[in-house]
Design a protein around this motif. Structure first.
Motif, PDB file in Angstrom:
ATOM      1  N   GLU A 125       0.825  -1.145  -0.013  1.00 51.79           N
ATOM      2  CA  GLU A 125      -0.032  -0.036  -0.111  1.00 51.79           C
ATOM      3  C   GLU A 125       0.935   1.336   0.013  1.00 51.79           C
ATOM      4  OE1 GLU A 125      -2.755   0.161   3.116  1.00 51.79           O
ATOM      5  OE2 GLU A 125      -3.473   2.115   2.823  1.00 51.79           O
ATOM      6  N   LYS A 128       1.111   4.048  -2.979  1.00 48.31           N
ATOM      7  CA  LYS A 128       0.973   5.312  -2.855  1.00 48.31           C
ATOM      8  C   LYS A 128       2.136   6.375  -3.338  1.00 48.31           C
ATOM      9  CE  LYS A 128      -2.515   5.229   0.722  1.00 48.31           C
ATOM     10  NZ  LYS A 128      -2.603   5.281   2.092  1.00 48.31           N
ATOM     11  N   TYR A 129       3.262   5.935  -2.985  1.00 51.30           N
ATOM     12  CA  TYR A 129       4.483   6.541  -3.291  1.00 51.30           C
ATOM     13  C   TYR A 129       4.534   6.537  -4.944  1.00 51.30           C
ATOM     14  CZ  TYR A 129       9.367   7.956  -3.240  1.00 51.30           C
ATOM     15  OH  TYR A 129      10.584   8.756  -3.246  1.00 51.30           O
ATOM     16  N   LEU A 148       2.001   9.052  -6.377  1.00 49.84           N
ATOM     17  CA  LEU A 148       2.121  10.366  -6.301  1.00 49.84           C
ATOM     18  C   LEU A 148       3.603  10.940  -7.029  1.00 49.84           C
ATOM     19  CD1 LEU A 148       0.740  11.349  -2.909  1.00 49.84           C
ATOM     20  CD2 LEU A 148       0.365  12.405  -4.839  1.00 49.84           C
ATOM     21  N   GLY A 183       0.839  13.196   0.839  1.00 52.02           N
ATOM     22  CA  GLY A 183      -0.118  12.219   1.016  1.00 52.02           C
ATOM     23  C   GLY A 183       0.734  10.610   1.290  1.00 52.02           C
ATOM     24  N   TRP A 184       1.742  10.648   0.389  1.00 56.47           N
ATOM     25  CA  TRP A 184       2.605   9.434   0.415  1.00 56.47           C
ATOM     26  C   TRP A 184       3.277   9.097   1.491  1.00 56.47           C
ATOM     27  CZ3 TRP A 184       7.900   9.103   0.432  1.00 56.47           C
ATOM     28  CH2 TRP A 184       8.335  10.457   0.312  1.00 56.47           C
ATOM     29  N   ASP A 219       2.408   6.495   5.333  1.00 53.05           N
ATOM     30  CA  ASP A 219       2.412   5.414   5.005  1.00 53.05           C
ATOM     31  C   ASP A 219       3.678   4.585   4.282  1.00 53.05           C
ATOM     32  OD1 ASP A 219      -0.672   6.180   3.493  1.00 53.05           O
ATOM     33  OD2 ASP A 219      -0.409   5.314   5.306  1.00 53.05           O
ATOM     34  N   SER A 245      -6.913   7.529   1.971  1.00 59.70           N
ATOM     35  CA  SER A 245      -7.418   7.428   0.572  1.00 59.70           C
ATOM     36  C   SER A 245      -6.409   8.396  -0.364  1.00 59.70           C
ATOM     37  CB  SER A 245      -8.679   7.643   0.252  1.00 59.70           C
ATOM     38  OG  SER A 245      -8.901   8.295  -0.901  1.00 59.70           O
ATOM     39  N   TYR A 246      -5.667   7.750  -1.159  1.00 58.44           N
ATOM     40  CA  TYR A 246      -4.754   8.253  -1.828  1.00 58.44           C
ATOM     41  C   TYR A 246      -5.346   9.134  -3.084  1.00 58.44           C
ATOM     42  CZ  TYR A 246      -4.886   4.851  -5.478  1.00 58.44           C
ATOM     43  OH  TYR A 246      -5.466   4.122  -6.403  1.00 58.44           O
ATOM     44  N   TYR A 293      -5.301  12.214  -1.423  1.00 62.83           N
ATOM     45  CA  TYR A 293      -3.968  12.983  -1.461  1.00 62.83           C
ATOM     46  C   TYR A 293      -3.829  13.516  -2.670  1.00 62.83           C
ATOM     47  CZ  TYR A 293      -3.255  10.165   2.827  1.00 62.83           C
ATOM     48  OH  TYR A 293      -3.691   9.634   4.132  1.00 62.83           O
TER      49      TYR A 293
END
Lengths: 473, 162, 608
Positions: free
Chosen positions: A149, A153-154, A157, A219-220, A223, C587-588, C591
Motif C-alpha cells: 500500500e 501510494k508513493y 504520487l 500524502g504518500w 504510509d 485514501s490516496y 491525497y
C-alpha cells in the motif's frame, strides 16, 4: 575522479549479480558498506587531490561538478547508506532478500550521488528517476500488504511529480534552447515575469514538493515511511526524500530559478504550513514510525522556511538543517528499528520503560530528540538558531514566531514519544527485551557522537564551512 | 485542429485503459495510447521521436504484455460478477475541470511572448546521444538495471513458492 | 594605629560572637565577658581621637570607609559601656535558661554591627551594618520561648520595611550629592527630592530608635524576648544608633532650618509619639510591656528636640538620648531582677516586694524619677532643654511634651506602687534580693543617672556641645541650672499634679494597679483603648491583612496562568492534532486531490 562515485556502485551491482558461487555472493553483501565507507572517508578530506585528479584526462562523465554543498550531501549520503546497509544485515534475515536489498541500495547510491553532482536539469531528472524506482521496490521489499500500500501510494504520487517535472523541463527547454543550469538561469533571469516561465518553474517546484513531502503534497509519506522495513525506512527518511526533494529544491531555487519575492513567499508559507501541520499531526500518533514520519514533514518545513528567508544566512541555515535532520532522523529511525527488532511491534501504547532494558537505544534517542528540538549545545540548536536569525534579518517576524513556537510542539511530541517508549515502568510485554545487537547499536552510537561533535564544534565550523556554502550558491 | 482531436483521443483511450476490467483490454489500451502519441509526434514534426515511440512502446511493450497475459488464466467467474461496475459518468466533473483548466492555461499562456530558442536542428543523433548527453545514457542504464531488479524482487519468489 | 583600632572595634565582637555559638557554657560566658571588656577598653582608648579609613569595597562609590570623630567615638564608648554592663547582667539572668549560645552570639554580633554602623562613613556601608541588626534582633526575639516566633517575624518585617525606606532615602541622597561618603555630603533642603530623601532617612532613623509608626514590635518583643535583650537593644543601643543617625542627618547630611516644613514634620512626629505611646503605657498591666511603651514614648522627646533645629533643642535631644539609654536600661534591669526573683511580671500578681528587694527598689526609684523629669536627676535637665527648644518654635509642641510628662509620671507612680508597694502575702515571704552580679550593673547605671543630673556640665560641655559644633553653640549656655524659670515651675506643677492624680486613683480603686483606671475607663478614652487592645491600630496587623489580600490575588493569577499553560494550550494542541489526523484518511485519491488543489492555488498566486 568524481565519476568514480557513479561508476563504482554500478560495477558493484554487476559484481553482486554475477553467476558465481555462494561464498562469493555472500561476500558481495558487504559491497554497499565498503562503498559508502569509502565515500564518507573521501568527503572528510575535501581538499584531497583525489577529487580533481583525472578531470583533465577526459575520464570523467560530463555535467558533473562538486562544490561545497555537494560535498556535504555526499558525506550525508555515505553515512546513511552505511547505516542502512549495516542494519539490513541484522534485520533482513532472508539471504535472498538481503541480496536484492544490496542490489537496490547500490543503485540508489549511484542515483543519489548523481543527483547531487549534476549541472543539467534533464540529467538531474533521470538520476531522480533511478532513486525513485529503487525506492518503490525497496518499500515493497518484504511484500507485505501494508508495504504494497505504501509503495503504491508513493508510485502514484511520484508519477504525478514526474509528470509535473517533465512538463516543466519541456517548457524550459523550449524557452532556453538548452537544459544546463547556466542556460536556464540566464533565460529565467531575462524573462522572470513571463507567465510561461513562471508556470514552468511552479510546476517543477510542485513536483519537488511532492518528492520532498511538503504539506499538502505529502500524502504518500506517512504510509511509505511507517510500513517499509527498517533499513528501508532509514534510507528513505534519512536521505532519499532529502536528496530528491529538498536538496534539489535548494539547488534549483538558488542557481536556476532565482529567489524572486513571490517564490520566497511561496516557500515561506509552505514551509510554515508544513512545520505546523506536521507537528500537530505528530502529536496524536500511536505508531512509532508514523510519528517520526510526520516529524520529518515538520523538520523539512524548517528547511523550506529557511530557504524562503534567503540570503547567505538563509541558505546556510537550510543546508545545515538538512544535514542535521539527516543525522538525527536517521538516528531516530535506527532506534525505531532497534525497538521493532527487539519488541516486534511499533505500537506506542504497548511499550514502556524500555530505557532500562535497552540503555544504548534510550540514551541515543534522547540525544537525537534534544537535537531535533533545538536544545544547545547539540547540532539542532545551531541550525535552528541560524534559521531564526536568517528569518529575522530578512524581516519576517510572524514566520519567526511560528518557527520558534513550533519548536515547542516538536519538543512536546518527542517527549511524548520518549515517555511512552523509553521512560516509565516496564510494560508487561517487554520484560524479556534485550538490547539490540552491535550492528544496530553501533551506528546508533556513531550518529549520536556525530550530533554531539557537530554541535560542539559548530562555532568553529560556522565561518569556515557553513557561511561560505551559503555565499557560494 | 488535428492536434485537438488527437489529444482528446489520447485522453479518452487513456481513461479506457485505466478503467477497463480485464488486463488484456488494459494492455491493448496502452498500445493504443502509444499509437496516438506516435501520430501526435509525427504531426509535430519530430519523426525520430515518433519512430522510437512506435517501435519501443506501441510495439515491443504491448507485444510482451499481451503474450504474458495470454499465458495466464482468467480469474474465477465468481470474482468477476461481484466486481462493482464502473460508472464512467462519475469522472465527468474531472473532465470538466480538466477542460476548464486547459482553456484557462491556453488563454494565459497562449500568447507566448517568450522567445522560443530554436534548437539546432539536424544534429546527428549519435553525436547528441553519446557526446552531448553521455551522462544521461549512463543514468538510463542504471534505471534499466533498477527496473530489472525491481521486477526480480517483486516477482521472482512467486515462481519458487509455487 | 587608630585605623587598626577601628577595624578591631568592628571585628572583635564579630569574631567572638561567632565563637560564642560554638563554645560550651562556661567558655562562652568567659569569651563574652572578655569580648565586651576588650571592646570597652578599645573604645575608651579611641575616645575623642580623629581618624579616617578608606578601603575599596564594592564599586561605584561604595567604599569601606570608617571615620572616628567626636560624635562617633562618644556613641561607641557608650555602646561599649552598655554592652559590658548588660553582658555582666545576663551572666546571671541566663544562667538557668537554654539557648545561651545563641543569646551571647546575637549579643556580640549586635554589638559588632552597632560599632560598624557608628563608625561607618559611607552610606552603603552603614546600611550594611544597620541591616545586620535585623537578623540579630530576629534571633534575639525568637529564642525567647516557643511562641516568640511570631513576634520575631513581626519585628523583622516592621524593621525591614523601615530599612527599605531608609535604603530608598540613601539612594536618593547618594544621587543628589553625587557621592556616598557621609563626611562629604552637605545638602540644602530646598528641592522636593531632597526633602523626600530627608524624610525617608529620618523615618528610617527614627523607626530604628523606635518611634511611630514602626513601633508595634517592641511591646510584643518585651513579653517574648529574654529580658537582657530589652535592656540592651530597644532601650540603649537602638536609641543610640537611631538618634545618632538622626543627628547626623539633620546636622551634617542635610541642613535643617528652624521653622521649615521638615522641622515641623519632625516635631509633630515627636509629639505624637510621646502622647500616643504614653497613653498606651498608662494602661498596661505588665511590667515589661509598660516599660517598652515608655521606651517608645521617650524617643518622641529626642525627635522633638532634634527636630527643633535650635541649638538648645538639639543639645537637649542628644542629652536625652544618653540619659534615656541609662535610665531605661536601668528600669529594664530592675524589671529583670523582679522577674527572675518572683517568676512573673504581671502587675496584678506583684506587690509588696519593695521591702524584700531594697536595692532593686532604690534603683527603680532613681530611674523612675529620672524618666519623669524630677530634679535633680538627669532626665529633668535634658527635658528642660527640650522644652526650651520646643517653646522657641511653638507653644503647642511644648504643651504636648508637658502633657506627656504628666502621663509619664502618673504611669511610673502606678508601676512603682503596684510592683513594690502594697501588700502581697504570697510573694512577700519568699523573695530574696537579686544576686550581686545583677545588682552591680543596676547600681552603676543608677549612679550614672544621678551623676549626669547633678554634675550635668560634665556630659553636656564635654560630650554633647562639641557635637553641634562651635558656631552653633556660641552664645548659649546649656549646662547647669536651666535658665528659664517658667519652664521649671511648669514642670514641678505637672509633677505635683501627677502625684495628686495618683493618690486619687489609688483612693478610688484601693491598690496600685488601678491607679489610672479613671483615665482608662473615661468616656472618650475607653473605646479608643478597647480598639487598641484589639490591635486595630497596629500598623503591622493592618499591613498583614492587606498583604493577605494581595497574596490571595497573586495565587488566583498564578492559577489562571497555570490553567492557560496546562489546560488551554494542551487541549487546543490535541484538538488541532485530532483534526489533522482525521483529514489523513489514507485514501490516496484524496491525497492527489490535495496535490491538484495545492498546485492550482500556487499557480494562481504566482501568476497574479
Amino acid at each position: 575522479m568524481t565519476s568514480l562515485l557513479l561508476i563504482l556502485p554500478l560495477a558493484g551491482f554487476i559484481l553482486a549479480n554475477l553467476p558465481a558461487g555462494r561464498a562469493f555472493r555472500r561476500m558481495c553483501i558487504v559491497l554497499p558498506l565498503v562503498l559508502s565507507a569509502v565515500q564518507v572517508l573521501l568527503t572528510l578530506f575535501p581538499k584531497a587531490s583525489w577529487w580533481t585528479a583525472g578531470n583533465a584526462a577526459g575520464l570523467s562523465l560530463g555535467f558533473l561538478r562538486i562544490d561545497g554543498i555537494s560535498m556535504l550531501m555526499l558525506l550525508a549520503i555515505g553515512l546513511v547508506v552505511f547505516a542502512s546497509s549495516l542494519i539490513s544485515t541484522a534485520t533482513v534475515r532472508d539471504e535472498r532478500k538481503n541480496r536484492s536489498f544490496v542490489n537496490l541500495v547500490l543503485l540508489s547510491l549511484l542515483g543519489m550521488n548523481g543527483v547531487v553532482m549534476v549541472t543539467d536539469i534533464f540529467t538531474l531528472y533521470v538520476f531522480l528517476e533511478i532513486v525513485s524506482v529503487c525506492s518503490f521496490v525497496l518499500i515493497a521489499l518484504q511484500r507485505e500488504q501494508a508495504m504494497f500500500e505504501g509503495a503504491f501510494k508513493y508510485v502514484v504520487l511520484s508519477a504525478v511529480a514526474t509528470m509535473l517535472m517533465l512538463t516543466s523541463i519541456g517548457i524550459l527547454f523550449l524557452c532556453a534552447g538548452g537544459t544546463s543550469f547556466t542556460d536556464l538561469s540566464s533565460m529565467i533571469a531575462r524573462n522572470h515575469a513571463d507567465y510561461t516561465v513562471v508556470f514552468a518553474i511552479l510546476m517543477f517546484i510542485v513536483g519537488l514538493f511532492i518528492k520532498g513531502g511538503i504539506i499538502p503534497f505529502h500524502g504518500w509519506l506517512p504510509d511509505a515511511y511507517s510500513s517499509a522495513a527498517a533499513p528501508v525506512s532509514i534510507l528513505l527518511a534519512g536521505i532519499v526524500t532529502k536528496v530528491s526533494g529538498v536538496y534539489t529544491l535548494i539547488r534549483l531555487v538558488v542557481e536556476v530559478f532565482g529567489a524572486t519575492p513571490k517564490t520566497s513567499q511561496v516557500l515561506l508559507f509552505m514551509g510554515a504550513l508544513s512545520i505546523v501541520a506536521g507537528a500537530l499531526a505528530a502529536l496524536g500518533q500511536k505508531d512509532f514510525k508514523r510519528m517520526l514520519a510526520y516529524s520529518s514533514i515538520s523538520q523539512v518545513g524548517y528547511i523550506i522556511l529557511s530557504l524562503g528567508a534567503g540570503g547567505a544566512l538563509g541558505i546556510a541555515g537550510a543546508v545545515f538543517h538538512l544535514f542535521n535532520h539527516t543525522i538525527f532522523k536517521t538516528q531516530l529511525f535506527i532506534n525505531a528499528a532497534a525497538v521493532e527488532a527487539q519488541t516486534g511491534s511499533r505500537d506506542l501504547d504497548a511499550m514502556g520503560g524500555l530505557a532500562s532494558r535497552m540503555p544504548v537505544t534510550g540514551a541515543t534517542s534522547v540525544v537525537a530528540l534534544l537535537s531535533a528540538a533545538g536544545i544547545p549545545p547539540l547540532a539542532g540548536f545551531w541550525s535552528k538558531l541560524v534559521i531564526v536569525v536568517a528569518l529575522w534579518k530578512a524581516g519576517h517576524p510572524v514566520y519567526l514566531a511560528v518557527a520558534v513556537l513550533a519548536s515547542l510542539l516538536t519538543l512536546a511530541y518527542f517527549l511524548v514519544l520518549q515517555r511512552k517508549v523509553f521512560f516509565g515502568t516496564v510494560a508487561p510485554g517487554c520484560d524479556s527485551v534485550k538490547e539490540a545487537g552491535w550492528r544496530i547499536t553501533g551506528p546508533s552510537v556513531a550518529f549520536s557522537l556525530i550530533i554531539i561533535a557537530v554541535g560542539v564544534a559548530v562555532p568553529f565550523l560556522l565561518d569556515t564551512i557553513l557561511l561560505p556554502i551559503g555565499r557560494m550558491l | 485542429m488535428l492536434l485537438m482531436i488527437l489529444l482528446t483521443l489520447l485522453v479518452g483511450i487513456g481513461f479506457y485503459a485505466v478503467l477497463s476490467k480485464t488486463l488484456l483490454k488494459a494492455a491493448i489500451g496502452l498500445g493504443a495510447v502509444s499509437a496516438a502519441l506516435t501520430v501526435l509526434l509525427f504531426s509535430m514534426d519530430s519523426p525520430l521521436a515518433a519512430v522510437f515511440e512506435l517501435s519501443v512502446c506501441a510495439g515491443l511493450i504491448t507485444v510482451i504484455f499481451v503474450s504474458v497475459i495470454s499465458m495466464t488464466k482468467a480469474a474465477a467467474p465468481r470474482d468477476q460478477k461481484e466486481a462493482e461496475p464502473n460508472h464512467y459518468l462519475k469522472y465527468l466533473p474531472l473532465l470538466a475541470t480538466g477542460a476548464i483548466v486547459f482553456c484557462a492555461m491556453r488563454y494565459w499562456l497562449g500568447d507566448a511572448p517568450v522567445a522560443q530558442a530554436t534548437v539546432t536542428a539536424g544534429v546527428d543523433v549519435r553525436h547528441a546521444l553519446w557526446d552531448l548527453r553521455g551522462t544521461d545514457v549512463f543514468a538510463q542504464l542504471a534505471v534499466l538495471f533498477s527496473g530489472v531488479s525491481g521486477v526480480i524482487v517483486l516477482f521472482k519468489e512467486l515462481k519458487h513458492d509455487e | 594605629m587608630m585605623e587598626k583600632m577601628m577595624l578591631l572595634a568592628v571585628g572583635i565582637p564579630f569574631i567572638f560572637g561567632v565563637g560564642a555559638l560554638m563554645l560550651p557554657k562556661y567558655a562562652r560566658e568567659a569569651a563574652t565577658m572578655l569580648a565586651t571588656v576588650l571592646n570597652l577598653v578599645l573604645c575608651v582608648r579611641m575616645y575623642d581621637q580623629e581618624a579616617m579609613l578608606s578601603l575599596p569595597w564594592g564599586g561605584y562609590g561604595m567604599l569601606f570607609e570608617l571615620r572616628q570623630y567626636h560624635f562617633s567615638s562618644f556613641i561607641l564608648a557608650a555602646a561599649a559601656g552598655f554592652g559590658f554592663l548588660i553582658s555582666l547582667y545576663s551572666l546571671y539572668f541566663m544562667r538557668n535558661r537554654d539557648k545561651g549560645n545563641q543569646f551571647y552570639a546575637y549579643l556580640l554580633l549586635s554589638l559588632g554591627m552597632v560599632n560598624g554602623a557608628v563608625l561607618a562613613n559611607n552610606l552603603v556601608l552603614m546600611l550594611f551594618f544597620w541591616e545586620g541588626l535585623l537578623g540579630t534582633i530576629f534571633g534575639f526575639i525568637a529564642i525567647g520561648h516557643r511562641e516568640a516566633f511570631r513576634s520575631a517575624v513581626k519585628a523583622f518585617i516592621l524593621i525591614g520595611v523601615s530599612d527599605v525606606l531608609m535604603m530608598a532615602g540613601i539612594g536618593m541622597t547618594g544621587l543628589l550629592a553625587g557621592t556616598l561618603t557621609m563626611s562629604a555630603i552637605h545638602l540644602p533642603l530646598t528641592s522636593a527630592a531632597s526633602c523626600a530623601a530627608f524624610l525617608l532617612l529620618a523615618v528610617g532613623a527614627t523607626s530604628k530608635a523606635g518611634s511611630l509608626p514602626f513601633h508595634s514590635w517592641i511591646p510584643d518583643a518585651a513579653t517574648d524576648a529574654p529580658l537582657p535583650f530589652m535592656a540592651l537593644m530597644p532601650a540603649a543601643l537602638e536609641k543610640l544608633l537611631g538618634i545618632y543617625f538622626l543627628a547626623r542627618i539633620t546636622l551634617d547630611l542635610y541642613a535643617l532650618q528652624k521653622g521649615s516644613a521638615m522641622s515641623v514634620i519632625l516635631m509633630t512626629l515627636g509629639v505624637v509619639t510621646i502622647l500616643v505611646a504614653v497613653m498606651m503605657a498608662l494602661v498596661q498591666k505588665d511590667f515589661k510591656r509598660l516599660l517598652s511603651y515608655h521606651a517608645i514614648s521617650q524617643v518622641g522627646y529626642m525627635i522633638l528636640g532634634i527636630g527643633t533645629a535650635v541649638p538648645v533643642g538639639i543639645v537637649g535631644g542628644i542629652f536625652h538620648m544618653i540619659n534615656h539609654a541609662m535610665y531605661k536600661s536601668c528600669l529594664f534591669l530592675t524589671g529583670g531582677s523582679v522577674e527572675s526573683q518572683t517568676g512573673s511580671t504581671d502587675l496584678a500578681k506583684l506587690g509588696g516586694i519593695g521591702r524584700r528587694m531594697p536595692i532593686t527598689f532604690i534603683c527603680f526609684i532613681v530611674a523612675a524619677a529620672a524618666i519623669s523629669g524630677v530634679p535633680p536627676f538627669n532626665g529633668f535637665f535634658s527635658k528642660e532643654l527640650v522644652y526650651d527648644g520646643a517653646l522657641e518654635c511653638h507653644w503647642l509642641f511644648y504643651a504636648g511634651a508637658l502633657l506627656g510628662s504628666f502621663l509619664t509620671a502618673a504611669s511610673f507612680l502606678k508601676l512603682g506602687h503596684a510592683a513594690f508597694l502594697g501588700r502581697n502575702d504570697a510573694l512577700s515571704t519568699r523573695v530574696k534580693e537579686a544576686p550581686l552580679g545583677m545588682l552591680v550593673p543596676m547600681v552603676v547605671i543608677a549612679g550614672g543617672c544621678v551623676l549626669f543630673g547633678v554634675a550635668n556640665q560634665l556630659p553636656i560641655d564635654n560630650l554633647i556641645v562639641p557635637i553641634i559644633g562651635a558656631q552653633r553653640a556660641a552664645g548659649h549656655h546649656f549646662s547647669g541650672a536651666p535658665e528659664n524659670i517658667f519652664l521649671v515651675i511648669m514642670t514641678v506643677t505637672v509633677l505635683l499634679a501627677a502625684y495628686v492624680n495618683h493618690m486619687y486613683g489609688v483612693g478610688r480603686t484601693g491598690n496600685g494597679v488601678g491607679a489610672v483606671d479613671h483615665i482608662h475607663y473615661a468616656p472618650v478614652f475607653h473605646p479608643i483603648y478597647e480598639c487598641a487592645e484589639k490591635r486595630l491600630f497596629d500598623p503591622y496587623d493592618i499591613g498583614m491583612t492587606l498583604v493577605q489580600g494581595i497574596a490571595r490575588l497573586a495565587w488566583r493569577i498564578d492559577r489562571a496562568n497555570d490553567w492557560l499553560y496546562n489546560v488551554a494550550a494542551v487541549k487546543t494542541a490535541l484538538y488541532l492534532s485530532c483534526s489533522v489526523r482525521r483529514l489523513h484518511n489514507g485514501s490516496y485519491a484524496v491525497y492527489i486531490v490535495w496535490t491538484v488543489v495545492g498546485a492550482v492555488f500556487l499557480c494562481i498566486y504566482m501568476n497574479a
